[in-house]
Write a protein that holds these residues in place. Structure first.
Motif, PDB file in Angstrom:
ATOM      1  N   ALA A  10       9.620  38.805  30.974  1.00  0.00           N
ATOM      2  CA  ALA A  10       9.472  37.380  30.683  1.00  0.00           C
ATOM      3  C   ALA A  10      10.503  36.930  29.657  1.00  0.00           C
ATOM      4  N   ALA A  11      10.780  37.772  28.661  1.00  0.00           N
ATOM      5  CA  ALA A  11      11.765  37.417  27.646  1.00  0.00           C
ATOM      6  C   ALA A  11      13.160  37.311  28.257  1.00  0.00           C
ATOM      7  N   GLU A  12      13.518  38.247  29.137  1.00  0.00           N
ATOM      8  CA  GLU A  12      14.822  38.186  29.788  1.00  0.00           C
ATOM      9  C   GLU A  12      14.949  36.927  30.646  1.00  0.00           C
ATOM     10  N   ALA A  13      13.885  36.581  31.350  1.00  0.00           N
ATOM     11  CA  ALA A  13      13.916  35.380  32.179  1.00  0.00           C
ATOM     12  C   ALA A  13      14.072  34.132  31.324  1.00  0.00           C
ATOM     13  N   ARG A  14      13.359  34.066  30.204  1.00  0.00           N
ATOM     14  CA  ARG A  14      13.476  32.912  29.315  1.00  0.00           C
ATOM     15  C   ARG A  14      14.893  32.785  28.774  1.00  0.00           C
ATOM     16  N   ARG A  15      15.446  33.887  28.300  1.00  0.00           N
ATOM     17  CA  ARG A  15      16.794  33.831  27.714  1.00  0.00           C
ATOM     18  C   ARG A  15      17.832  33.471  28.760  1.00  0.00           C
ATOM     19  N   THR A  16      17.645  33.966  29.975  1.00  0.00           N
ATOM     20  CA  THR A  16      18.569  33.613  31.062  1.00  0.00           C
ATOM     21  C   THR A  16      18.487  32.127  31.360  1.00  0.00           C
ATOM     22  N   ALA A  17      17.277  31.598  31.428  1.00  0.00           N
ATOM     23  CA  ALA A  17      17.089  30.173  31.711  1.00  0.00           C
ATOM     24  C   ALA A  17      17.685  29.302  30.611  1.00  0.00           C
ATOM     25  N   LEU A  18      17.465  29.670  29.358  1.00  0.00           N
ATOM     26  CA  LEU A  18      17.969  28.865  28.250  1.00  0.00           C
ATOM     27  C   LEU A  18      19.491  28.910  28.182  1.00  0.00           C
ATOM     28  N   ALA A  19      20.081  30.072  28.458  1.00  0.00           N
ATOM     29  CA  ALA A  19      21.549  30.158  28.460  1.00  0.00           C
ATOM     30  C   ALA A  19      22.138  29.313  29.586  1.00  0.00           C
ATOM     31  N   ALA A  20      21.515  29.360  30.750  1.00  0.00           N
ATOM     32  CA  ALA A  20      22.021  28.566  31.874  1.00  0.00           C
ATOM     33  C   ALA A  20      21.953  27.080  31.567  1.00  0.00           C
ATOM     34  N   GLN A  21      20.940  26.664  30.805  1.00  0.00           N
ATOM     35  CA  GLN A  21      20.760  25.265  30.462  1.00  0.00           C
ATOM     36  C   GLN A  21      21.501  24.863  29.176  1.00  0.00           C
ATOM     37  N   ALA A 276      24.999  34.080  35.942  1.00  0.00           N
ATOM     38  CA  ALA A 276      24.030  33.844  34.879  1.00  0.00           C
ATOM     39  C   ALA A 276      24.121  34.933  33.814  1.00  0.00           C
ATOM     40  N   ALA A 277      24.059  34.516  32.567  1.00  0.00           N
ATOM     41  CA  ALA A 277      24.095  35.445  31.441  1.00  0.00           C
ATOM     42  C   ALA A 277      22.698  35.584  30.851  1.00  0.00           C
ATOM     43  N   THR A 278      22.428  36.780  30.320  1.00  0.00           N
ATOM     44  CA  THR A 278      21.159  37.023  29.631  1.00  0.00           C
ATOM     45  C   THR A 278      21.473  37.477  28.210  1.00  0.00           C
ATOM     46  N   PRO A 279      21.555  36.547  27.266  1.00  0.00           N
ATOM     47  CA  PRO A 279      21.880  36.939  25.886  1.00  0.00           C
ATOM     48  C   PRO A 279      20.796  37.822  25.285  1.00  0.00           C
ATOM     49  N   ARG A 280      21.185  38.635  24.333  1.00  0.00           N
ATOM     50  CA  ARG A 280      20.211  39.509  23.668  1.00  0.00           C
ATOM     51  C   ARG A 280      19.220  38.719  22.842  1.00  0.00           C
ATOM     52  N   ARG A 281      19.653  37.605  22.293  1.00  0.00           N
ATOM     53  CA  ARG A 281      18.750  36.738  21.563  1.00  0.00           C
ATOM     54  C   ARG A 281      19.263  35.313  21.680  1.00  0.00           C
ATOM     55  N   VAL A 282      18.368  34.362  21.523  1.00  0.00           N
ATOM     56  CA  VAL A 282      18.760  32.959  21.543  1.00  0.00           C
ATOM     57  C   VAL A 282      18.327  32.328  20.226  1.00  0.00           C
ATOM     58  N   THR A 283      19.139  31.399  19.732  1.00  0.00           N
ATOM     59  CA  THR A 283      18.932  30.874  18.392  1.00  0.00           C
ATOM     60  C   THR A 283      18.969  29.348  18.350  1.00  0.00           C
ATOM     61  N   GLY A 284      18.821  28.710  19.499  1.00  0.00           N
ATOM     62  CA  GLY A 284      18.871  27.254  19.539  1.00  0.00           C
ATOM     63  C   GLY A 284      17.656  26.616  18.890  1.00  0.00           C
ATOM     64  N   ARG A 285      17.828  25.360  18.506  1.00  0.00           N
ATOM     65  CA  ARG A 285      16.731  24.555  17.985  1.00  0.00           C
ATOM     66  C   ARG A 285      16.965  23.119  18.425  1.00  0.00           C
ATOM     67  N   THR A 286      16.013  22.581  19.189  1.00  0.00           N
ATOM     68  CA  THR A 286      16.200  21.215  19.670  1.00  0.00           C
ATOM     69  C   THR A 286      14.889  20.662  20.195  1.00  0.00           C
ATOM     70  N   LEU A 287      14.880  19.370  20.466  1.00  0.00           N
ATOM     71  CA  LEU A 287      13.759  18.701  21.109  1.00  0.00           C
ATOM     72  C   LEU A 287      14.089  18.495  22.579  1.00  0.00           C
ATOM     73  N   VAL A 288      13.113  18.744  23.420  1.00  0.00           N
ATOM     74  CA  VAL A 288      13.296  18.668  24.872  1.00  0.00           C
ATOM     75  C   VAL A 288      12.399  17.558  25.408  1.00  0.00           C
ATOM     76  N   SER A 289      12.993  16.591  26.096  1.00  0.00           N
ATOM     77  CA  SER A 289      12.236  15.436  26.570  1.00  0.00           C
ATOM     78  C   SER A 289      11.487  15.754  27.855  1.00  0.00           C
ATOM     79  N   PRO A 290      10.514  14.914  28.225  1.00  0.00           N
ATOM     80  CA  PRO A 290       9.773  15.144  29.476  1.00  0.00           C
ATOM     81  C   PRO A 290      10.648  15.094  30.716  1.00  0.00           C
ATOM     82  N   PHE A 291      11.847  14.485  30.613  1.00  0.00           N
ATOM     83  CA  PHE A 291      12.717  14.331  31.769  1.00  0.00           C
ATOM     84  C   PHE A 291      13.891  15.306  31.738  1.00  0.00           C
ATOM     85  N   ASP A 292      13.806  16.314  30.898  1.00  0.00           N
ATOM     86  CA  ASP A 292      14.905  17.284  30.770  1.00  0.00           C
ATOM     87  C   ASP A 292      14.897  18.251  31.945  1.00  0.00           C
ATOM     88  N   PRO A 293      16.083  18.602  32.489  1.00  0.00           N
ATOM     89  CA  PRO A 293      16.129  19.556  33.600  1.00  0.00           C
ATOM     90  C   PRO A 293      15.497  20.909  33.301  1.00  0.00           C
TER      91      PRO A 293
END
Length: 431
Positions: A10-21, A276-293
């Protein structure tokens, strides 16, 4: 023998999704150029449009989420001015899309709820030709401007209660069928129509499978890793068509099969883009709207992040659990909180009407439980003060982008994070 597809955690999938986005790293400070906006647009390949402006217009916020404060006029130029590399069409609802994808969307989209099929056929054809002739010889026109020249020819109460004129419904038919296009929107958010020949040279409409394949390829690149249901949802095409397209893209070496953690011990089949890349860790911080991809497909949000997300606008007030217009707070790889916001432009204050801490482990067994297995421990152990402090800082940045002077938690604000957030805001200079 066919090799067994690898199974991502699950962690790898999350990091892959966040990097792609493009959400895996902190936003870079400094002015945001048109080139940086283009990079975001090229990756997302869709921005949903919505008339709701509780905070800001829907299509502006995803770019802010990835780049920070920017001039929205720079985004407008991509679809309001020639060469109009982006345009409006039906995708994930009304959306901004790359102009190159418009023929594919025309081939697969069939939005009929605003159709004029019950208008007398002779009148429909006559008005269609008059509208086309008018647009050929004028500047881009709104529906109201077309009605002023041609008359409205009566009104019709549609399925959603909109009292649209016959002319307006025929305009929407022409737009949906690809015979006219959007030249942008006015300050009042009215679509401006013009001939499709002014948008792009005629290249012909691809067949449905070719169109679906082009759209799934764009969706897969934007999502990183996704089930066929999520790939289909990105542009709102049929799941069966998305699956057939994904298999063709696999044969072309563009997608590869993987497994994702599902309910219980079940593995869910999915596709990963080869880039697609799967980073070892992700460090972003942001607000995501209801209409965000990132959160288009709500079941995907539950499976990857263990968070149930619903937009309160379309939910009766007694059934709302997270307010009227809540954004998700992304902290690292967790959706750590939800915050119900409103821009009070008259008072120049960003109002917090509710704030809730999200804990994936709080979901019942089944949906989201596997995400909780890895993210839930982090969620349970996370310091509430830390989440509140990071969220307060993020709200301060958002307020400045919106030209608001203050951030205030309403006295009756709902949620288990509201008071902690109020304290964190008081600690920040200027809030």
């Amino acid at each position: 023998m066919t090799p067994t597809p690898p199974v991502l955690s699950a962690a790898e999938a999350r990091r892959t999704a966040l990097a792609a986005q493009l959400l895996d790293r902190p936003r870079r400070p400094g002015p945001v150029s048109g080139r940086r906006i283009r990079t975001v647009l090229d990756r997302l390949s869709v921005l949903q449009i919505d008339s709701v402006s509780v905070l800001a217009r829907a299509h502006y916020v995803p770019v802010y989420s990835r780049l920070g404060p920017y001039e929205t006029a720079r985004l407008d130029r991509f679809w309001h001015q020639a060469p109009r590399d982006w345009t409006e069409y039906w995708a994930h609802e009304a959306s901004l899309v790359p102009t190159r994808l418009r023929p594919a969307l025309v081939a697969v989209q069939r939005r009929t709820w605003m159709a004029a099929t019950d208008v007398d056929a002779q009148l429909r054809e006559e008005l269609s030709q008059r509208i086309l002739s008018l647009l050929e010889t004028s500047r881009p026109l709104t529906a109201r401007q077309v009605e002023a020249r041609l008359g409205d020819h009566g009104r019709h109460e549609g399925n959603w209660g909109w009292n649209w004129s016959v002319v307006r419904r025929i305009l929407e038919d022409l737009f949906a069928s690809g015979r006219i296009a959007s030249a942008g929107r006015t300050a009042q958010f009215e679509r401006r129509f013009f001939p499709v020949s002014r948008l792009t040279a005629h290249v012909g409409e691809p067949d449905a499978h070719t169109a679906a394949t082009e759209l799934v390829q764009a969706a897969a690149r934007a999502l990183g890793v996704a089930t066929e249901a999520s790939l289909a949802d990105y542009y709102r095409i049929q799941v069966k068509a998305a699956g057939a397209a994904a298999r063709d893209l696999h044969r072309e070496g563009i997608l590869e099969p993987v497994g994702l953690p599902g309910p219980g011990l079940r593995t869910v089949p999915a596709w990963r883009h080869v880039e697609a890349a799967t980073p070892r860790r992700v460090t972003g911080r942001t607000l995501v709207s209801p209409f965000d991809p990132l959160v288009f497909h709500r079941p995907r949000v539950e499976e990857l992040f263990g968070v149930r997300y619903r937009l309160g606008i379309y939910t009766p007030a007694p059934k709302r659990t997270r307010g009227y217009y809540s954004l998700l707070f992304l902290l690292g790889e967790r959706l750590a909180a939800q915050v119900d916001l409103k821009a009070d432009r008259e008072a120049r204050v960003l109002l917090v009407r509710g704030a809730w801490r999200e804990d994936p482990a709080g979901l019942p067994g089944g949906t989201g439980a596997r995400a909780a297995g890895e993210a839930g421990a982090l969620g349970r152990a996370a310091d509430v003060g830390h989440v509140a402090g990071e969220l307060a800082a993020e709200l301060g940045e958002l307020a400045r982008w919106l030209a608001l002077e203050d951030v205030a938690v309403e006295p009756a604000a709902d949620g288990d994070l509201a008071q902690e957030l109020a304290g964190a805001l008081r600690k920040l200079q200027g809030f």
